[in-house]
Design a protein around this motif. Structure first.
Motif, PDB file in Angstrom:
ATOM      1  N   GLN A 355      -6.496  11.987  -2.847  1.00 30.41           N
ATOM      2  CA  GLN A 355      -6.468  11.070  -1.419  1.00 30.41           C
ATOM      3  C   GLN A 355      -7.139  11.393  -0.897  1.00 30.41           C
ATOM      4  N   ARG A 356      -8.567  10.598  -1.582  1.00 29.69           N
ATOM      5  CA  ARG A 356      -9.659   9.698  -1.311  1.00 29.69           C
ATOM      6  C   ARG A 356      -9.571   8.123  -2.051  1.00 29.69           C
ATOM      7  N   SER A 357      -8.649   8.467  -3.313  1.00 30.66           N
ATOM      8  CA  SER A 357      -8.488   7.840  -4.153  1.00 30.66           C
ATOM      9  C   SER A 357      -7.590   5.736  -3.746  1.00 30.66           C
ATOM     10  N   LEU A 358      -7.841   5.225  -4.361  1.00 32.48           N
ATOM     11  CA  LEU A 358      -7.698   3.843  -4.179  1.00 32.48           C
ATOM     12  C   LEU A 358      -6.006   3.932  -4.364  1.00 32.48           C
ATOM     13  N   PRO A 359      -5.112   4.466  -5.282  1.00 32.28           N
ATOM     14  CA  PRO A 359      -3.741   4.717  -5.277  1.00 32.28           C
ATOM     15  C   PRO A 359      -3.031   5.681  -4.346  1.00 32.28           C
ATOM     16  N   PHE A 360      -3.762   6.044  -3.977  1.00 30.97           N
ATOM     17  CA  PHE A 360      -3.651   6.740  -2.857  1.00 30.97           C
ATOM     18  C   PHE A 360      -2.780   6.396  -1.207  1.00 30.97           C
ATOM     19  N   ARG A 361      -4.304   5.503  -0.794  1.00 34.37           N
ATOM     20  CA  ARG A 361      -4.224   4.297  -0.013  1.00 34.37           C
ATOM     21  C   ARG A 361      -3.672   3.326   0.091  1.00 34.37           C
ATOM     22  N   ALA A 362      -3.803   2.978  -1.167  1.00 30.77           N
ATOM     23  CA  ALA A 362      -3.067   1.006  -1.419  1.00 30.77           C
ATOM     24  C   ALA A 362      -0.716   2.086  -1.299  1.00 30.77           C
ATOM     25  N   TYR A 363      -1.129   3.294  -1.680  1.00 28.29           N
ATOM     26  CA  TYR A 363       0.521   3.881  -1.471  1.00 28.29           C
ATOM     27  C   TYR A 363       0.893   3.957  -0.108  1.00 28.29           C
ATOM     28  N   LEU A 364      -0.188   3.891   0.457  1.00 27.03           N
ATOM     29  CA  LEU A 364      -0.288   4.382   1.633  1.00 27.03           C
ATOM     30  C   LEU A 364      -0.203   3.212   3.298  1.00 27.03           C
ATOM     31  N   LEU A 365      -1.215   1.702   2.899  1.00 25.43           N
ATOM     32  CA  LEU A 365      -0.454   0.693   2.474  1.00 25.43           C
ATOM     33  C   LEU A 365       0.892   0.261   2.769  1.00 25.43           C
ATOM     34  N   TRP A 366       1.800   0.571   1.563  1.00 22.83           N
ATOM     35  CA  TRP A 366       2.660   0.025   0.879  1.00 22.83           C
ATOM     36  C   TRP A 366       4.093   0.194   2.089  1.00 22.83           C
ATOM     37  N   LEU A 367       3.986   1.983   2.049  1.00 22.00           N
ATOM     38  CA  LEU A 367       4.879   2.582   3.466  1.00 22.00           C
ATOM     39  C   LEU A 367       4.740   2.341   4.536  1.00 22.00           C
ATOM     40  N   THR A 368       3.644   1.425   4.837  1.00 25.53           N
ATOM     41  CA  THR A 368       3.193   0.978   6.510  1.00 25.53           C
ATOM     42  C   THR A 368       3.691   0.028   6.771  1.00 25.53           C
ATOM     43  N   PHE A 369       2.905  -0.737   6.031  1.00 23.59           N
ATOM     44  CA  PHE A 369       3.332  -2.399   6.464  1.00 23.59           C
ATOM     45  C   PHE A 369       3.783  -3.317   5.994  1.00 23.59           C
ATOM     46  N   PRO A 370       4.618  -2.926   4.503  1.00 27.69           N
ATOM     47  CA  PRO A 370       5.956  -4.584   4.014  1.00 27.69           C
ATOM     48  C   PRO A 370       7.164  -4.180   4.357  1.00 27.69           C
ATOM     49  N   PRO A 371       7.066  -2.489   4.787  1.00 32.84           N
ATOM     50  CA  PRO A 371       8.569  -2.472   5.769  1.00 32.84           C
ATOM     51  C   PRO A 371       8.727  -2.852   7.116  1.00 32.84           C
ATOM     52  N   MET A 372       7.421  -3.011   7.966  1.00 30.18           N
ATOM     53  CA  MET A 372       7.883  -3.665   9.236  1.00 30.18           C
ATOM     54  C   MET A 372       8.289  -4.986   8.851  1.00 30.18           C
ATOM     55  N   THR A 373       8.223  -5.522   8.034  1.00 30.83           N
ATOM     56  CA  THR A 373       9.049  -7.338   7.799  1.00 30.83           C
ATOM     57  C   THR A 373      10.524  -6.307   8.408  1.00 30.83           C
ATOM     58  N   LEU A 374      11.179  -5.164   7.522  1.00 29.15           N
ATOM     59  CA  LEU A 374      12.595  -4.496   7.591  1.00 29.15           C
ATOM     60  C   LEU A 374      13.158  -4.462   8.572  1.00 29.15           C
ATOM     61  N   LEU A 375      11.989  -4.606   9.653  1.00 27.49           N
ATOM     62  CA  LEU A 375      12.384  -4.324  11.107  1.00 27.49           C
ATOM     63  C   LEU A 375      13.279  -4.934  11.934  1.00 27.49           C
ATOM     64  N   TRP A 376      12.789  -6.909  10.975  1.00 26.52           N
ATOM     65  CA  TRP A 376      13.327  -7.866  11.853  1.00 26.52           C
ATOM     66  C   TRP A 376      14.323  -8.587  11.320  1.00 26.52           C
ATOM     67  N   LEU A 377      14.815  -7.798   9.868  1.00 26.57           N
ATOM     68  CA  LEU A 377      15.302  -8.334   9.025  1.00 26.57           C
ATOM     69  C   LEU A 377      16.695  -7.424   9.107  1.00 26.57           C
ATOM     70  N   ASP A 378      18.247  -7.986   8.268  1.00 23.02           N
ATOM     71  CA  ASP A 378      19.284  -6.825   7.622  1.00 23.02           C
ATOM     72  C   ASP A 378      18.555  -6.679   6.788  1.00 23.02           C
ATOM     73  N   GLN A 379      18.782  -5.128   6.281  1.00 15.38           N
ATOM     74  CA  GLN A 379      18.273  -4.981   5.075  1.00 15.38           C
ATOM     75  C   GLN A 379      19.439  -5.933   3.730  1.00 15.38           C
ATOM     76  N   PRO A 380      17.950  -6.472   2.355  1.00 17.39           N
ATOM     77  CA  PRO A 380      19.042  -7.373   1.679  1.00 17.39           C
ATOM     78  C   PRO A 380      20.377  -7.253   1.007  1.00 17.39           C
ATOM     79  N   PHE A 381      21.426  -7.173   0.825  1.00 21.03           N
ATOM     80  CA  PHE A 381      22.091  -6.583  -0.204  1.00 21.03           C
ATOM     81  C   PHE A 381      21.635  -6.312  -1.289  1.00 21.03           C
ATOM     82  N   GLY A 382      21.456  -6.969  -1.697  1.00 19.43           N
ATOM     83  CA  GLY A 382      20.784  -6.405  -3.383  1.00 19.43           C
ATOM     84  C   GLY A 382      19.368  -4.504  -3.180  1.00 19.43           C
ATOM     85  N   LEU A 383      18.735  -5.365  -2.534  1.00 18.39           N
ATOM     86  CA  LEU A 383      17.534  -3.936  -2.063  1.00 18.39           C
ATOM     87  C   LEU A 383      18.634  -2.512  -1.905  1.00 18.39           C
TER      88      LEU A 383
END
Length: 445
Positions: A355-383
């Protein structure tokens, strides 16, 4: 089976079986709170609104299926002292490739879904305040900060509070609509009305059936249960979890049957269906009941958010750890496994380090920040297509790989599957394959 000679913090031998006790309950509550999302509750409501109490039996079978699957995941962790991903990796490199693609793509889309779901009831409670995107970002950031700075013990306590709120609200609403006790018992007899097959399969396979079932073993280890002496405790914990889930399902079926079936009220599919239900409750029982229900809706959604932020990040940290390990590319053979000592080495210290490791925290950030872009976009068809296909395959993947692992020499003989476990895992594997095919067919190709 080689017993470990380690001792617990009290000086007791770690191999001494623990007596199953209510005071130990924890990881099961976490997995139940995480696995039941707003979308699951809506699917159950719709089944109740269409078929009344007729599919009550499917909810009970679904509960038994989930108990079997989560028990198998927990048993693997405790019996072998190895994580589930370590077990998957021993089956060949194909499991690593599947999990790597799945966990990255799934996390990207799920992050946006979880944040939106948590924001919906807040917007409904405070209609004159900020909009959905604002609250979605706020809930995502709160979830990130909470998981980043807290250890498992605090996380478990908060999840227990949230599931307590969910439980009280859902059962209260079911009681308010005054269930037909005779019809609900009659619904325990297996009957398939016309057009109900897919709803039946969904009830059995859908509620609480997500990647978080695979995370159960990681939470078991984080709790401090690290070897087979905790097996009875884990089994009690798991049963409590899925019986609780079963109560949710039955309560929502009652609400669907009593409140929506007779009046033929149609709900929006997905999370927004609970907003529709809130309006129906307000018309029938007043604003107080509707607001209480929205609080329960928030507890349901936010518990899933922080549960995934914690549990799947633990899995990802383990994945990176195993991938970096020497010889990570080569799968171990069964012969090699047979000579390997099965000692409990996964425990709270390892979980805390992850839980203190870099991969744990990197995935936490992945779950939080990149998905925020989808709040403004329709989810791309292929995705959407890729996410749907990978997601549909996860539950068959989990059921069938557990069946494989727990019948091989990778598992100590004492803890391998019996005929009941094999039957339940085979049944759930078959069920999830059918659901997988149906989900893939329904994607917007």
């Amino acid at each position: 089976m080689a017993e470990t000679s380690a001792t617990t913090g009290t000086g007791e031998p770690a191999s001494r079986p623990r007596r199953s006790s209510w005071k130990y309950i924890g990881p099961g509550i976490v997995v139940a709170a995480t696995g039941v999302g707003a979308g699951d509750l809506v699917a159950t409501l719709i089944a109740g609104s269409k078929f009344g109490y007729t599919l009550m039996w499917a909810a009970v079978i679904g509960c038994v299926v989930k108990i079997s699957l989560a028990e198998a995941a927990g048993r693997w962790h405790l019996a072998t002292g190895r994580t589930l991903f370590d077990g998957w990796r021993s089956l060949g490199p194909w499991t690593t490739v599947y999990f790597a693609v799945y966990v990255v793509l799934w996390g990207f889309i799920y992050g946006a879904t979880a944040m939106s779901s948590s924001a919906l009831p807040i917007v409904a409670l405070f209609p004159d305040g900020p909009g959905l995107k604002f609250w979605a970002i706020v809930t995502g950031l709160i979830g990130l900060a909470f998981v980043w700075f807290n250890r498992y013990a605090v996380f478990e306590k908060v999840m227990t509070v949230l599931i307590g709120i969910m439980f009280v609200v859902v059962v209260y609403v079911a009681a308010r609509v005054v269930p037909d006790v005779g019809a609900s018992f009659a619904g325990l007899l297996p009957v398939l009305p016309d057009g109900s097959l897919l709803y039946t399969l969904g009830l059995i396979g859908g509620v609480g059936g997500t990647i978080t079932m695979a995370a159960y073993g990681y939470w078991v280890n984080a709790k401090g249960w690290s070897n087979s002496s905790w097996m009875k405790v884990m089994r009690l914990d798991n049963r409590v979890a899925y019986i609780t889930t079963g109560v949710f399902v039955v309560a929502m079926l009652i609400v669907g049957a009593e409140l929506l079936h007779a009046s033929q009220v149609a709900l929006t599919s997905g999370d927004r269906g609970l907003i529709d239900l809130g309006k129906v409750l307000e018309d029938r029982f007043g604003a107080g009941t509707a607001k209480l229900f929205l609080v329960g809706f928030f507890a349901t959604s936010f518990s899933s958010l922080i549960g995934v932020w914690h549990g799947v990040s633990l899995m990802f940290a383990d994945f990176v750890e195993r991938f970096r390990a020497p010889g990570a590319g080569a799968a171990k053979t069964e012969e090699h496994e047979e000579h390997e000592e099965h000692e409990g080495h996964e425990g709270p210290d390892v979980a805390e380090r992850r839980q203190r490791s870099l991969p744990f925290r990197a995935y936490l950030l992945w779950l939080t920040f990149p998905p925020m872009t989808l709040l403004w976009l329709d989810q791309p068809f292929g995705l959407v297509i890729a996410y749907g296909v990978l997601g549909a395959f996860f539950m068959p993947f989990l059921a069938l790989t557990l069946l494989w692992l727990l019948n091989s020499s990778r598992t100590p003989e004492e803890w391998r599957n019996g005929w009941v476990s094999n039957g339940m895992l085979a049944l759930s594997g078959l069920l999830f394959i059918v659901l997988c095919v149906q989900q893939v067919r329904e994607l917007p190709w």
